[in-house]
Design an enzyme around this catalytic site. Structure first.
Site, PDB file in Angstrom:
ATOM      1  N   ASN A   9      38.604   7.248  25.304  1.00 11.65           N
ATOM      2  CA  ASN A   9      38.430   8.459  24.920  1.00 11.65           C
ATOM      3  C   ASN A   9      38.030   8.762  23.470  1.00 11.65           C
ATOM      4  O   ASN A   9      38.613   8.574  22.808  1.00 11.65           O
ATOM      5  CB  ASN A   9      39.694   9.428  25.172  1.00 11.65           C
ATOM      6  CG  ASN A   9      39.680  10.854  24.710  1.00 11.65           C
ATOM      7  OD1 ASN A   9      38.418  11.548  24.466  1.00 11.65           O
ATOM      8  ND2 ASN A   9      40.920  11.521  24.611  1.00 11.65           N
ATOM      9  N   LYS A  11      36.858  11.554  22.016  1.00  8.00           N
ATOM     10  CA  LYS A  11      37.222  12.864  21.692  1.00  8.00           C
ATOM     11  C   LYS A  11      35.994  13.355  20.755  1.00  8.00           C
ATOM     12  O   LYS A  11      35.054  13.014  21.085  1.00  8.00           O
ATOM     13  CB  LYS A  11      38.406  12.396  20.434  1.00  8.00           C
ATOM     14  CG  LYS A  11      39.755  11.894  21.403  1.00  8.00           C
ATOM     15  CD  LYS A  11      40.872  11.839  20.504  1.00  8.00           C
ATOM     16  CE  LYS A  11      42.008  11.230  21.475  1.00  8.00           C
ATOM     17  NZ  LYS A  11      43.297  11.435  20.767  1.00  8.00           N
ATOM     18  N   HIS A  94      44.195  16.714  28.824  1.00 11.60           N
ATOM     19  CA  HIS A  94      44.563  16.005  27.655  1.00 11.60           C
ATOM     20  C   HIS A  94      45.245  16.754  26.674  1.00 11.60           C
ATOM     21  O   HIS A  94      45.304  18.101  26.679  1.00 11.60           O
ATOM     22  CB  HIS A  94      43.315  15.590  26.873  1.00 11.60           C
ATOM     23  CG  HIS A  94      43.625  14.577  25.818  1.00 11.60           C
ATOM     24  ND1 HIS A  94      44.327  14.994  24.641  1.00 11.60           N
ATOM     25  CD2 HIS A  94      43.554  13.101  25.714  1.00 11.60           C
ATOM     26  CE1 HIS A  94      44.476  13.802  23.925  1.00 11.60           C
ATOM     27  NE2 HIS A  94      44.311  12.921  24.622  1.00 11.60           N
ATOM     28  N   GLU A  96      45.650  17.294  23.785  1.00 15.70           N
ATOM     29  CA  GLU A  96      44.858  18.233  22.697  1.00 15.70           C
ATOM     30  C   GLU A  96      44.057  19.286  23.185  1.00 15.70           C
ATOM     31  O   GLU A  96      43.968  20.385  22.644  1.00 15.70           O
ATOM     32  CB  GLU A  96      43.836  17.331  22.082  1.00 15.70           C
ATOM     33  CG  GLU A  96      44.516  16.230  21.324  1.00 15.70           C
ATOM     34  CD  GLU A  96      43.780  14.830  21.253  1.00 15.70           C
ATOM     35  OE1 GLU A  96      42.630  14.836  21.152  1.00 15.70           O
ATOM     36  OE2 GLU A  96      44.385  13.781  20.591  1.00 15.70           O
ATOM     37  N   GLU A 166      50.677   9.918  28.812  1.00 16.96           N
ATOM     38  CA  GLU A 166      50.203  10.150  27.421  1.00 16.96           C
ATOM     39  C   GLU A 166      51.677  10.806  26.829  1.00 16.96           C
ATOM     40  O   GLU A 166      51.383  12.049  26.588  1.00 16.96           O
ATOM     41  CB  GLU A 166      49.125  10.840  27.062  1.00 16.96           C
ATOM     42  CG  GLU A 166      47.820   9.964  27.646  1.00 16.96           C
ATOM     43  CD  GLU A 166      46.629  10.097  26.817  1.00 16.96           C
ATOM     44  OE1 GLU A 166      46.047   9.001  26.423  1.00 16.96           O
ATOM     45  OE2 GLU A 166      46.081  11.103  26.798  1.00 16.96           O
ATOM     46  N   GLY A 172      47.656   9.006  18.548  1.00 17.27           N
ATOM     47  CA  GLY A 172      46.999   9.080  17.466  1.00 17.27           C
ATOM     48  C   GLY A 172      47.784   9.016  16.219  1.00 17.27           C
ATOM     49  O   GLY A 172      47.514   9.156  15.042  1.00 17.27           O
ATOM     50  N   SER A 212      48.289   5.321  21.483  1.00 17.69           N
ATOM     51  CA  SER A 212      48.007   4.202  20.361  1.00 17.69           C
ATOM     52  C   SER A 212      48.121   2.877  21.077  1.00 17.69           C
ATOM     53  O   SER A 212      48.775   1.731  20.406  1.00 17.69           O
ATOM     54  CB  SER A 212      49.494   4.175  19.430  1.00 17.69           C
ATOM     55  OG  SER A 212      49.381   5.413  18.758  1.00 17.69           O
TER      56      SER A 212
HETATM   57  P1  PGA Z   1      45.038   7.302  20.741  1.00 12.47           P
HETATM   58  O1  PGA Z   1      44.682   8.437  21.701  1.00 12.47           O
HETATM   59  O2  PGA Z   1      44.867   5.616  21.627  1.00 12.47           O
HETATM   60  O3  PGA Z   1      44.300   7.361  19.623  1.00 12.47           O
HETATM   61  O4  PGA Z   1      46.478   7.303  20.465  1.00 12.47           O
HETATM   62  C1  PGA Z   1      45.043   8.133  23.142  1.00 12.47           C
HETATM   63  C2  PGA Z   1      44.487   9.713  23.964  1.00 12.47           C
HETATM   64  O5  PGA Z   1      44.521  10.611  23.222  1.00 12.47           O
HETATM   65  O6  PGA Z   1      44.005   9.479  24.981  1.00 12.47           O
END
Ligand code: PGA
Length: 249
Positions: A9, A11, A94, A96, A166, A172, A212
């Site tokens: 992803n 983003k 997601h 976010e 997640e 992140g 992560s």
């Molecule tokens: P990250 O993001 O691997 O940077 O923690 C995962 C995601 O948001 O799908």
């Protein structure tokens, strides 16, 4: 069918030139695992990415879409628009999108319906926040996110759904759920599906972990029996790291 999948992803990262560079780096990596590989660039780069990866074993997927077919929804993109440029899979829900764009379970149910009505595959994301876990509510939160957005669907719909657990506190942040925490939740998700839909749906469901995931921890997380792969944010922006994760199976 249950599969191993590693999806990157991106983003809101990478302009066109950066997308070209990262794609050519991805093309030079060797895949040694059986995992299906996907990348999700931003809307403006989907067409370019799709064209560039046509001959490769990497699927280009979208990060989001609107539920309507078309109309007065300034700034939005529909399933049929994605399909018209060759995109067959979309990430929905997601954290976010939920946190910054007020996407609710009810809205997500409509998006899931629209994607499935267009024969698209959905990677449906969900996960608890830190406060939920601290209060011991993580299973209740996850269960309600799944029920509210997906449990109106019939059994057949689940052939086109991939789940991505997640935990918000691990996205992140550099903090990863332990392999045991991931396994426990994935087993709970499978049980939740089983209670409603039976063995076929729960055994066949591909459940990804996200938050992560890095080359250093991927092998241990993917080694858990109910973890079928990962949704990768930060580490998907470096071709070498991303393929180290793909090859961790
Ligand atoms: P990250 O993001 O691997 O940077 O923690 C995962 C995601 O948001 O799908």
């Amino acid at each position: 069918m249950r599969k191993n999948i590693v999806a990157g992803n991106w983003k809101m990262n990478n302009d066109l030139a950066q997308t070209e560079t990262l794609i050519s780096e991805l093309k030079s990596q060797a895949k040694t695992s059986d995992a299906e590989v996907m990348i999700a660039p931003t809307f403006t780069n989907l067409w370019h990415a799709f064209q560039s990866l046509r001959q490769e074993d990497i699927e280009v997927v979208a990060q989001n879409m609107h539920f309507a077919e078309n109309g007065a929804y300034t700034g939005e993109v529909s399933a049929s628009m994605l399909k018209s440029i060759g995109i067959k899979t979309v990430i929905l829900g997601h954290s976010e999108r939920r946190a910054y764009f007020n996407e609710t379970d009810e809205l997500l149910a409509k998006k899931v319906d629209a994607a499935l009505a267009n024969d698209m595959r959905v990677i449906f994301c969900f996960g608890e926040e830190l406060a939920d876990r601290k209060a011991g509510n993580e299973e209740a939160v996850v269960e309600s996110q799944i029920k509210n957005a997906l449990f109106h669907l019939g059994v057949d719909a689940f052939k086109n759904i991939v789940l991505a657990y997640e935990p918000v506190w691990a996205i992140g942040t550099g903090e990863t759920a332990s392999p045991e925490q991931a396994q426990d939740m994935h087993a709970f998700i499978r049980k939740t599906l089983n209670n409603k839909y039976g063995n076929q749906v729960s055994d066949d469901m591909t459940i990804l972990y996200g938050g992560s995931v890095k080359p250093v921890n991927a092998k241990e997380i993917f080694g858990k029996p109910d973890v079928d792969g990962g949704l990768i944010g930060g580490a998907s922006l470096k071709a070498e790291d991303f393929f180290a994760i793909v090859n961790a199976f």
